[in-house]
Design an enzyme around this catalytic site. Structure first.
Site, mmCIF file in Angstrom:
data_model
loop_
_atom_site.group_PDB
_atom_site.id
_atom_site.type_symbol
_atom_site.label_atom_id
_atom_site.label_comp_id
_atom_site.label_asym_id
_atom_site.label_seq_id
_atom_site.Cartn_x
_atom_site.Cartn_y
_atom_site.Cartn_z
ATOM 1 N N PRO A 74 67.262 62.654 38.235
ATOM 2 C CA PRO A 74 68.503 62.867 37.472
ATOM 3 C C PRO A 74 69.345 61.609 37.299
ATOM 4 O O PRO A 74 70.012 61.459 36.272
ATOM 5 C CB PRO A 74 69.245 63.921 38.294
ATOM 6 C CG PRO A 74 68.161 64.695 38.964
ATOM 7 C CD PRO A 74 67.115 63.666 39.316
ATOM 8 N N TYR A 75 69.327 60.709 38.271
ATOM 9 C CA TYR A 75 70.081 59.461 38.126
ATOM 10 C C TYR A 75 69.581 58.676 36.919
ATOM 11 O O TYR A 75 70.349 58.273 36.041
ATOM 12 C CB TYR A 75 69.960 58.627 39.405
ATOM 13 C CG TYR A 75 70.509 57.230 39.288
ATOM 14 C CD1 TYR A 75 71.827 57.015 38.897
ATOM 15 C CD2 TYR A 75 69.711 56.116 39.556
ATOM 16 C CE1 TYR A 75 72.338 55.719 38.775
ATOM 17 C CE2 TYR A 75 70.206 54.825 39.437
ATOM 18 C CZ TYR A 75 71.521 54.640 39.049
ATOM 19 O OH TYR A 75 72.028 53.371 38.916
#
Length: 405
Positions: free
Chosen positions: A212-213
């Site tokens: 997700p980063y």
């Protein structure tokens, strides 16, 4: 009834007797007071601390005013220091969720002159606050560092990462467009590439982020790129790799919150183990398809990284978007890193080997040819042990970081 002679009547005790003959004298006093008040207001308006007429609220020839989002954080504070040394005017905006007020205090003590540095405590997720900041300040450029930035944490709290990185970047862009700020230096990451099939990574390597980063950062990049097609904004996107080191003069360092040690950078974990704060170092993943089984990363010194940002700012051109990898061009394994950390600290750190961390990839390092050629930038601090030694000196003298936030 006795007639009253009002002219002869004496004023009652406690009452002022009005004499028309004193009127010119009173008018004169009033005029003097009004002139003094007007003069005071004029002087205050010229003062750098008076409301909307502060030095930060107006453009000045020869002065570039840079908004540094996340400027109380590790990388943002080092970038602010470099900008201030190079005579830029700096406004730091940070909500201190990851940054340190102590870092801002160091900068304020180093640059106390009016019109050099201001700190604004605000959350970039609050649209009203963002618009107010842009309305009250005359920014020439934005360096957008502010972001949560831990791969492991992003897999546990994905929505937080999309809000903090992607949504907040959108709000910054909207505010820049509304207030005519034309230059953006965007702090991105090699995590947008995911795990490419070929090494080293070049700027045109396909982006397939696996956590997700990285996904949130790529979404923010996509928003910037789409917006840039309809504007004359100057945009520099810097994708950088694993950051280490600290200010060579020992004024700033890395001080993550204690509760984030589990997710933090390996350098912080190494130093905590060397200081005895942690019982040892946990290395996650020993079965990757690399020479020694541990991950391979490109470690870039923070001093080199901020130098790339300042050079990008100086080379930014209207209506042009440029993307650069900021790295050394050389990959080092986690085991190599741990050995260098042991030498830098002089401590035989206990190492525990664990299973892989979710969202990690085996190998990633840069090809910095493009930034070398176009910005005349090359990493200067490439000795892993030396960079860690510089950072270790700060850590030893600041065992509690910057103290209470």
């Amino acid at each position: 009834m006795i007639p009253v002679n009002r002219r002869g009547t004496q004023p009652r005790a406690g009452m002022e007797y009005f004499d028309a003959r004193r009127k010119p004298y009173n008018v004169g006093k009033i005029m003097v007071v009004l002139v003094l008040i007007t003069l005071c207001i004029f002087v205050l308006k010229q003062s750098p601390v008076f409301g909307g007429n502060s030095m930060f609220s107006r453009h000045e020839p020869g002065v570039t005013h840079v908004l540094v989002t996340g400027g109380a954080g590790y990388i943002g504070s080092h970038a602010s220091l470099r900008l201030l040394k190079d005579n830029y005017r700096v406004t730091i905006v940070d909500n201190l969720s990851r940054g340190n007020k102590g870092a801002v205090k160091v900068l304020q003590e180093l640059f106390p002159e009016p019109g050099r540095l201001q700190f604004i405590y605000a959350d970039l997720g609050d649209q009203k606050s963002v618009n107010k900041i842009f309305a009250e300040n005359a920014f020439d450029a934005v360096m957008h560092f502010a972001a949560v930035a831990y791969v492991g944490e992003s897999t546990l709290e994905p929505l937080r990462y999309y809000h903090n990185i992607t949504s907040n970047t959108l709000l910054i862009l909207e505010a820049m467009a509304s207030h005519g700020v034309k230059t953006l230096i965007y702090s991105s990451t090699c995590a947008t590439y995911g795990e490419p099939e070929k090494m080293p990574i070049i700027e045109t390597t396909p982006q397939f982020p696996i956590n997700p980063y990285g996904k949130a950062k790529k979404m923010a990049e996509d928003i910037i790129l789409d917006f840039s097609k309809r504007t004359d904004m100057a945009v520099m996107i810097l994708r950088y790799f694993n950051v280490i080191g600290s200010d060579p003069e020992g004024r700033l360092g890395e001080a993550p919150r204690p509760e984030l040690r589990e997710h933090g950078r390996i350098s912080g974990a190494c130093f905590d183990a060397a200081l005895g704060i942690l019982p040892g170092l946990k290395v996650k993943g020993t079965d990757y398809p690399t020479a020694d089984g541990t991950c391979i990363r490109d470690y870039i010194d923070v001093t080199d990284l901020v130098d790339a940002h300042v050079k990008a700012l100086g080379k930014a051109e209207p209506s042009k978007v440029s993307i650069y990898n900021v790295g050394t061009g050389r990959g080092r394994s986690v085991k190599e890193f741990v050995d260098a950390c042991k030498k830098a600290t002089g401590v035989d750190i206990k190492v525990e080997y664990l299973s892989r961390r979710p969202g990690d990839y085996a190998e990633v390092f840069s090809d910095p040819t493009k930034i070398n050629n176009e910005l005349n930038w090359t990493a200067q601090h490439t000795d892993l042990k030396e960079s860690l030694s510089v950072a270790w000196r700060w850590q030893k003298s600041h065992p509690r970081g910057y103290g209470t936030n």
